[in-house]
Each structure stands twice: as structure tokens, then as C-alpha cells.
Scaffold this motif. Structure first.
Motif, PDB file in Angstrom:
ATOM      1  N   THR A  52       0.808  -1.223   0.000  1.00  0.00           N
ATOM      2  CA  THR A  52       0.000   0.000   0.000  1.00  0.00           C
ATOM      3  C   THR A  52       0.840   1.272   0.000  1.00  0.00           C
ATOM      4  O   THR A  52       0.326   2.347  -0.300  1.00  0.00           O
ATOM      5  CB  THR A  52      -0.918   0.038   1.234  1.00  0.00           C
ATOM      6  OG1 THR A  52      -0.111   0.113   2.422  1.00  0.00           O
ATOM      7  CG2 THR A  52      -1.815  -1.189   1.284  1.00  0.00           C
ATOM      8  N   SER A  74     -10.424   3.338  13.800  1.00  0.00           N
ATOM      9  CA  SER A  74     -10.802   2.091  13.127  1.00  0.00           C
ATOM     10  C   SER A  74     -10.298   0.894  13.921  1.00  0.00           C
ATOM     11  O   SER A  74     -10.972  -0.144  13.999  1.00  0.00           O
ATOM     12  CB  SER A  74     -10.227   2.067  11.706  1.00  0.00           C
ATOM     13  OG  SER A  74      -8.798   2.076  11.725  1.00  0.00           O
ATOM     14  N   GLN A 113     -19.484  -5.708   7.537  1.00  0.00           N
ATOM     15  CA  GLN A 113     -18.552  -5.661   6.420  1.00  0.00           C
ATOM     16  C   GLN A 113     -17.216  -6.346   6.713  1.00  0.00           C
ATOM     17  O   GLN A 113     -16.452  -6.625   5.787  1.00  0.00           O
ATOM     18  CB  GLN A 113     -18.316  -4.215   5.995  1.00  0.00           C
ATOM     19  CG  GLN A 113     -17.678  -3.335   7.052  1.00  0.00           C
ATOM     20  CD  GLN A 113     -17.681  -1.856   6.675  1.00  0.00           C
ATOM     21  OE1 GLN A 113     -18.378  -1.444   5.745  1.00  0.00           O
ATOM     22  NE2 GLN A 113     -16.901  -1.058   7.373  1.00  0.00           N
ATOM     23  N   PHE A 173     -14.622  -5.204   8.495  1.00  0.00           N
ATOM     24  CA  PHE A 173     -13.505  -4.307   8.759  1.00  0.00           C
ATOM     25  C   PHE A 173     -14.068  -2.958   9.181  1.00  0.00           C
ATOM     26  O   PHE A 173     -15.266  -2.680   9.031  1.00  0.00           O
ATOM     27  CB  PHE A 173     -12.608  -4.131   7.522  1.00  0.00           C
ATOM     28  CG  PHE A 173     -13.317  -3.509   6.351  1.00  0.00           C
ATOM     29  CD1 PHE A 173     -13.323  -2.128   6.169  1.00  0.00           C
ATOM     30  CD2 PHE A 173     -13.985  -4.296   5.419  1.00  0.00           C
ATOM     31  CE1 PHE A 173     -13.978  -1.545   5.105  1.00  0.00           C
ATOM     32  CE2 PHE A 173     -14.650  -3.727   4.351  1.00  0.00           C
ATOM     33  CZ  PHE A 173     -14.648  -2.338   4.190  1.00  0.00           C
ATOM     34  N   LEU A 175     -13.545   1.333   8.935  1.00  0.00           N
ATOM     35  CA  LEU A 175     -12.942   2.433   8.199  1.00  0.00           C
ATOM     36  C   LEU A 175     -13.373   3.746   8.843  1.00  0.00           C
ATOM     37  O   LEU A 175     -14.563   3.974   9.067  1.00  0.00           O
ATOM     38  CB  LEU A 175     -13.386   2.408   6.739  1.00  0.00           C
ATOM     39  CG  LEU A 175     -12.924   3.576   5.853  1.00  0.00           C
ATOM     40  CD1 LEU A 175     -11.418   3.530   5.656  1.00  0.00           C
ATOM     41  CD2 LEU A 175     -13.633   3.535   4.506  1.00  0.00           C
ATOM     42  N   LEU A 215      -8.066   2.241   8.299  1.00  0.00           N
ATOM     43  CA  LEU A 215      -8.917   1.051   8.298  1.00  0.00           C
ATOM     44  C   LEU A 215      -8.229  -0.054   9.072  1.00  0.00           C
ATOM     45  O   LEU A 215      -7.007  -0.079   9.209  1.00  0.00           O
ATOM     46  CB  LEU A 215      -9.273   0.615   6.873  1.00  0.00           C
ATOM     47  CG  LEU A 215      -8.169   0.111   5.950  1.00  0.00           C
ATOM     48  CD1 LEU A 215      -7.985  -1.400   6.086  1.00  0.00           C
ATOM     49  CD2 LEU A 215      -8.516   0.443   4.504  1.00  0.00           C
ATOM     50  N   ALA A 243      -8.720  -4.456  10.432  1.00  0.00           N
ATOM     51  CA  ALA A 243      -9.413  -5.742  10.364  1.00  0.00           C
ATOM     52  C   ALA A 243      -8.991  -6.601  11.543  1.00  0.00           C
ATOM     53  O   ALA A 243      -7.845  -6.517  12.005  1.00  0.00           O
ATOM     54  CB  ALA A 243      -9.098  -6.451   9.051  1.00  0.00           C
ATOM     55  N   ARG A 288     -10.324   2.613   0.576  1.00  0.00           N
ATOM     56  CA  ARG A 288     -11.049   1.354   0.788  1.00  0.00           C
ATOM     57  C   ARG A 288     -10.761   0.374  -0.338  1.00  0.00           C
ATOM     58  O   ARG A 288     -10.451  -0.792  -0.103  1.00  0.00           O
ATOM     59  CB  ARG A 288     -12.544   1.641   0.894  1.00  0.00           C
ATOM     60  CG  ARG A 288     -13.408   0.393   1.005  1.00  0.00           C
ATOM     61  CD  ARG A 288     -14.852   0.763   1.251  1.00  0.00           C
ATOM     62  NE  ARG A 288     -15.706  -0.428   1.301  1.00  0.00           N
ATOM     63  CZ  ARG A 288     -16.829  -0.497   1.992  1.00  0.00           C
ATOM     64  NH1 ARG A 288     -17.239   0.542   2.694  1.00  0.00           N
ATOM     65  NH2 ARG A 288     -17.547  -1.601   2.000  1.00  0.00           N
ATOM     66  N   GLU A 289     -10.842   0.853  -1.585  1.00  0.00           N
ATOM     67  CA  GLU A 289     -10.599  -0.020  -2.735  1.00  0.00           C
ATOM     68  C   GLU A 289      -9.156  -0.498  -2.776  1.00  0.00           C
ATOM     69  O   GLU A 289      -8.873  -1.660  -3.079  1.00  0.00           O
ATOM     70  CB  GLU A 289     -10.950   0.724  -4.023  1.00  0.00           C
ATOM     71  CG  GLU A 289     -10.760  -0.118  -5.274  1.00  0.00           C
ATOM     72  CD  GLU A 289     -11.157   0.626  -6.537  1.00  0.00           C
ATOM     73  OE1 GLU A 289     -10.995   0.051  -7.619  1.00  0.00           O
ATOM     74  OE2 GLU A 289     -11.613   1.785  -6.426  1.00  0.00           O
ATOM     75  N   VAL A 313      -8.280  -2.311   1.521  1.00  0.00           N
ATOM     76  CA  VAL A 313      -9.084  -3.311   2.235  1.00  0.00           C
ATOM     77  C   VAL A 313      -8.671  -4.746   1.899  1.00  0.00           C
ATOM     78  O   VAL A 313      -8.476  -5.559   2.813  1.00  0.00           O
ATOM     79  CB  VAL A 313     -10.588  -3.088   1.985  1.00  0.00           C
ATOM     80  CG1 VAL A 313     -11.386  -4.337   2.376  1.00  0.00           C
ATOM     81  CG2 VAL A 313     -11.083  -1.903   2.795  1.00  0.00           C
ATOM     82  N   LEU A 340      -7.294  -7.108   4.909  1.00  0.00           N
ATOM     83  CA  LEU A 340      -8.066  -8.312   5.249  1.00  0.00           C
ATOM     84  C   LEU A 340      -7.215  -9.571   5.077  1.00  0.00           C
ATOM     85  O   LEU A 340      -7.262 -10.480   5.914  1.00  0.00           O
ATOM     86  CB  LEU A 340      -9.311  -8.404   4.376  1.00  0.00           C
ATOM     87  CG  LEU A 340     -10.461  -7.461   4.708  1.00  0.00           C
ATOM     88  CD1 LEU A 340     -11.576  -7.602   3.666  1.00  0.00           C
ATOM     89  CD2 LEU A 340     -11.009  -7.742   6.106  1.00  0.00           C
TER      90      LEU A 340
END
Length: 260
Positions: free
Chosen positions: A103, A145, A192, A194, A196, A208, A210, A238-239, A242, A246
Motif C-alpha cells: 500500500t 478504526s 462488512q 472491517f 474504516l 482502516l 481488520a 477502501r478499494e 481493504v 483483510l
């Protein structure tokens, strides 16, 4: 008439409590406090604090000079022993590195302690928060989060305790302000998988997280990733992040023996 002393009362060692109160009185605002300042912050008498300081000095945890006191590097060994005795932290590091590399954002492991989340491990990439984030930093669970991912699957009594101990102070433009709002957010997290948050802990921060589970399925920590609104929108982050977060949380859960 005084209540009868219970077994737990007899086992309670007040001098240890006072020793930790003095150690915890050292902070960023008081890196080199006087005895009087420590006594005020710890809520203890000056003679009591003096005896505690002299004991801690003999043990090598504090040093005194010119009427002021400071912590020594030996206090770091307490945290080191915690890290070395918790397999979760050791197992988390390669997973956090994966998240940070994929990321290009900072990745962290968070654990719940009272009404706060404590950073138990961290791989920093960019400085995105105005507060100084490092291992041991505490942030309020209600506004993060990490806290929501930890609380979403926590027992009801744990959630109730955190709610009771939370101030719901407005920390950022979008900080939630009530227990009812927190309950709604926790339901969303459970749905969901997770959590955010955007601009709740501070302006510009998007984060975010998890959940990480142990062999019995209990949530024992969270894998988290954070970015800045200057680089991402919540939808973009998020896109982007996540799936990675996860996957890292699931892999770390598997490392901890979870097979669900």
C-alpha cells in the motif's frame, strides 16, 4: 463501620501501585520533572515519592540530577519483555511489512487496553499524523478504526466498560459523539468485516483495520493501515487497501492457530 477486608484486598500491594503511578507521571510534558511535580501528578506525598524515586534509582529505572528526575533506558526492557512474551507481535511484523510494501502506507498492530487502543507493533512509511505515533502510543478506541474492529466482536461487558470510560471528545471534524453512534458503527463493522474511519481521530487521517483472531476465535488484535486525505479519499483507500489488510489479518489469524 469499615467493610471487612476481602481476600483480594489482602493480596493487593499498594506500594507497587504507587511505584507505577510515579513511573507513569513521566511523559512528554514532564520529561525531567521535579519531585514536587511528580508528587502532584501521582497524587502522592513528597516523602512517599522520594522513597519511590530512590528505590527506582537504585534499581536503575530513574536518574536524578539538579533536583530533577528522568527515566533511564532500562524502562524500555519492560516493553521488550512484553513483546518477547507475546507471539502475536512477533508474528505480526512480516504481515505488517507486506501491508506497508503493497500500500505504501503505514501499517500497525493494535490491541485493546481499557478504553484505549495501544500500538503494539508498527511499520511506518510516511508521517501522516500530527501526534507522534510509535509502539506504545495510546489512542481512544471510540474514535479509531482499530478500536472499532476490536470492539465489534468483543463481549458486551467489554463494550459497556469502554463506553463508560470514553469521553466522546471531538478530536477531528467527523468524530462520533455518543454511545449510540458507536453502537451503530460497530454493527456496520460486523457486517462488512472491517472498520474504516475518516477524520475522526484527527483532521486528514483515514484509517482502516481488520480483526485478528486467536486459535479459539477471540479477537486479540487488529491489523491497521492509515493514509492521508491529501493522498486518498475514503473510497479510494477502501478499494486500495481493504483486500490487503483483510488478507494480512486472515494470515496473522492463521499464524495464531485460527482455522475458522
Amino acid at each position: 463501620m469499615e467493610a471487612a477486608m476481602t481476600e483480594s484486598d489482602r493480596d493487593y500491594i499498594q506500594s507497587i501501585e504507587r511505584g507505577f503511578a510515579v513511573l507513569l507521571a513521566f511523559d512528554a510534558q514532564r520529561p525531567n520533572p521535579t519531585l514536587a511535580e511528580l508528587a502532584t501528578e501521582a497524587g502522592l506525598s513528597r516523602p512517599a515519592v522520594r522513597r519511590i524515586l530512590l528505590t527506582l534509582q537504585k534499581l536503575g529505572y530513574v536518574a536524578g540530577a539538579g533536583g530533577r528526575w528522568s527515566l533511564t533506558p532500562r524502562v524500555l526492557s519492560i516493553g521488550q519483555h512484553y513483546s518477547e512474551s507475546h507471539a502475536l507481535i512477533e508474528a505480526a511484523m512480516p504481515r505488517l511489512l507486506e501491508v506497508a510494501e503493497k500500500t505504501q502506507e503505514s501499517a500497525s498492530l493494535g490491541v485493546l487496553d481499557g478504553a484505549d487502543v495501544v500500538y503494539a507493533a508498527r511499520v511506518p512509511v510516511r508521517r501522516i499524523m500530527s501526534i507522534n505515533v510509535s509502539v506504545g502510543t495510546r489512542v481512544p478506541a471510540y474514535a479509531t478504526s482499530m478500536g472499532r474492529a476490536l470492539l465489534a466482536w468483543a463481549p458486551a461487558d467489554v463494550v459497556e466498560r469502554v463506553v463508560a470510560e470514553s469521553t466522546f471528545q471531538k478530536l477531528g471534524p467527523e468524530t462520533i459523539g455518543t454511545a449510540a453512534e458507536l453502537e451503530r458503527e460497530l454493527a456496520k463493522v460486523r457486517e462488512q468485516g472491517f472498520a474504516l474511519t475518516s477524520e475522526e481521530l484527527e483532521k486528514g487521517l483515514i484509517s482502516l483495520a481488520a480483526p485478528v483472531r486467536d486459535a479459539g476465535g477471540t479477537v486479540v488484535g487488529v491489523v491497521a493501515c492509515s493514509t492521508s486525505s491529501a493522498r486518498n479519499t475514503p473510497a479510494q483507500f477502501r478499494e486500495q487497501a481493504v483486500p490487503c489488510v483483510l488478507a494480512a489479518a486472515a494470515a496473522l489469524s492463521s499464524d495464531m492457530g485460527y482455522a475458522g
